[in-house]
Design a protein around this motif. Structure first.
Motif, PDB file in Angstrom:
ATOM      1  N   THR A  83       0.841  -0.995  -0.048  1.00  0.00           N
ATOM      2  CA  THR A  83      -0.030   0.097  -0.095  1.00  0.00           C
ATOM      3  C   THR A  83       0.891   1.278   0.102  1.00  0.00           C
ATOM      4  N   GLY A  91      -7.194   3.926   1.556  1.00  0.00           N
ATOM      5  CA  GLY A  91      -5.958   2.947   1.836  1.00  0.00           C
ATOM      6  C   GLY A  91      -6.276   2.225   2.961  1.00  0.00           C
ATOM      7  N   THR A  95      -7.019  -1.768   3.650  1.00  0.00           N
ATOM      8  CA  THR A  95      -6.182  -2.711   4.384  1.00  0.00           C
ATOM      9  C   THR A  95      -6.870  -3.195   5.751  1.00  0.00           C
TER      10      THR A  95
END
Length: 353
Positions: A83, A91, A95
């Motif tokens: 990432t 993001g 995750t």
């Protein structure tokens, strides 16, 4: 004297470099992907090939401690995630979706961040994960360009991407970003706006390119003029800078902004230039971040189910790890328009109705 000692220096330098998967593959006479499958405990490997690979691992001392752990159990039960460093909240939500789904089935997650989208930086992040014997990788960066090493790494370790980017060997769990742009632009046109301006994300991001194209195609399909694109970088500051420009263009009545964070910067600039939202200018963002419903006014946006995307990536990655010969069509996750108070019919249309 220096000529006599230089070979010894070279050998010492070589000795400091630990053997890699490619070294094991070369000694065993197989592909790096076969080495990965042996170390990950894949069932579909011929026993003679498995013995040959394990002998090469022993001969080279390939990641001796970690390899021993993997070989004793047959599995590392670890998923790697690549990432962006210091990326937006999207993001982090992807995750989190990956971690929740992985933990639910007994896997751990190792995250490798990259400071940029430069191929060498992405390659380094992938290499760090490969050195940890991860069983698979979720590539959560918009990889537009690759290099030979990235192709090799994603071929040797099962890999899924979550943003539409791909290498020759990756599987994709994608959001249709052109559809994202279509939902936003069509909403504004349906309200009666003659055209829609666009503040785009950076051109090296695949999702930004696809949103820009979807916006343009939607306007063209409706027979509407396509204004010049304004460039942003995902930050509120870039939205603010572009808002100062748009706030001084009298005929702007609607703006599609490629991210909510940029949209918040744009709202501030429009307020400072005396343009009211939505009375003078309607604004649509993308992502539906937590702050979107608390803005002044609350922000109309296109929601992306990031947690769902992360969980789907894990599902497809585990299928690729455990049953590599089955390749079902990967899903495309549907975005959703969330209408709030930052959009309204233009004043001329409102007055005529």
């Amino acid at each position: 004297m220096s000529r006599k000692t230089s070979p010894r220096v070279k050998r010492t330098a070589d000795a400091r470099r630990p053997p890699g998967m490619a070294d094991v593959a070369r000694v065993a006479g197989v592909s790096a992907q076969t080495v990965s499958r042996v170390l990950s405990g894949h069932p579909n490997v011929h026993e003679r090939t498995r013995v040959r690979v394990l002998a090469a691992v022993e001969q080279l001392g390939y990641r001796r401690n970690n390899a021993a752990r993997v070989l004793s159990s047959g599995r590392s039960r670890t998923i790697g995630v690549v990432t962006m460093r210091n990326h937006s909240s999207s993001g982090g939500r992807i995750t989190a979706g990956i971690e929740n789904a992985a933990l639910a089935v007994g896997y751990t997650v190792s995250v490798a961040t990259t400071p940029s989208l430069d191929t060498s930086a992405v390659e380094a992040a992938l290499s760090r994960l490969a050195d940890q014997d991860v069983e698979g990788v979720v590539l959560a960066v918009p990889l537009i360009h690759t290099n030979r090493r990235i192709e090799q790494l994603t071929e040797s370790v099962p890999t899924v991407t979550v943003d539409g980017s791909r290498t020759a060997a990756t599987e994709v769990v994608a959001m249709d970003q052109a559809r994202v742009a279509e939902l936003a632009t069509r909403h504004l046109l349906d309200l009666g706006h003659h055209s829609v301006w666009h503040v785009a994300g950076p051109a090296q991001w695949l999702e930004a390119v696809e949103r820009r194209e979807g916006w343009r195609l939607t306007l063209e399909a409706a027979g509407r003029p396509v204004p010049p694109v304004l460039e942003g970088d995902w930050s509120p500051a870039s939205g603010y800078r572009n808002g100062l420009v748009l706030g001084r263009v009298p005929d702007v009545t609607a703006v599609f902004v490629a991210s909510d964070e940029m949209a918040f910067g744009l709202l501030k600039a429009l307020h400072e230039t005396g343009r009211r939202v939505p009375e003078d200018i309607s604004v649509v963002g993308v992502d539906d971040i937590d702050l979107a419903e608390y803005g002044r006014p609350p922000l109309t946006t296109v929601a992306q189910p990031f947690g769902e995307m992360g969980a789907l990536a894990v599902t497809h990655l585990l299928r690729s790890i455990t049953a590599p010969d089955t390749l079902p069509e990967p899903p495309t996750v549907e975005p959703r328009l969330v209408v709030r108070s930052s959009t309204a019919p233009p004043r001329t249309a409102a007055g005529a109705s």
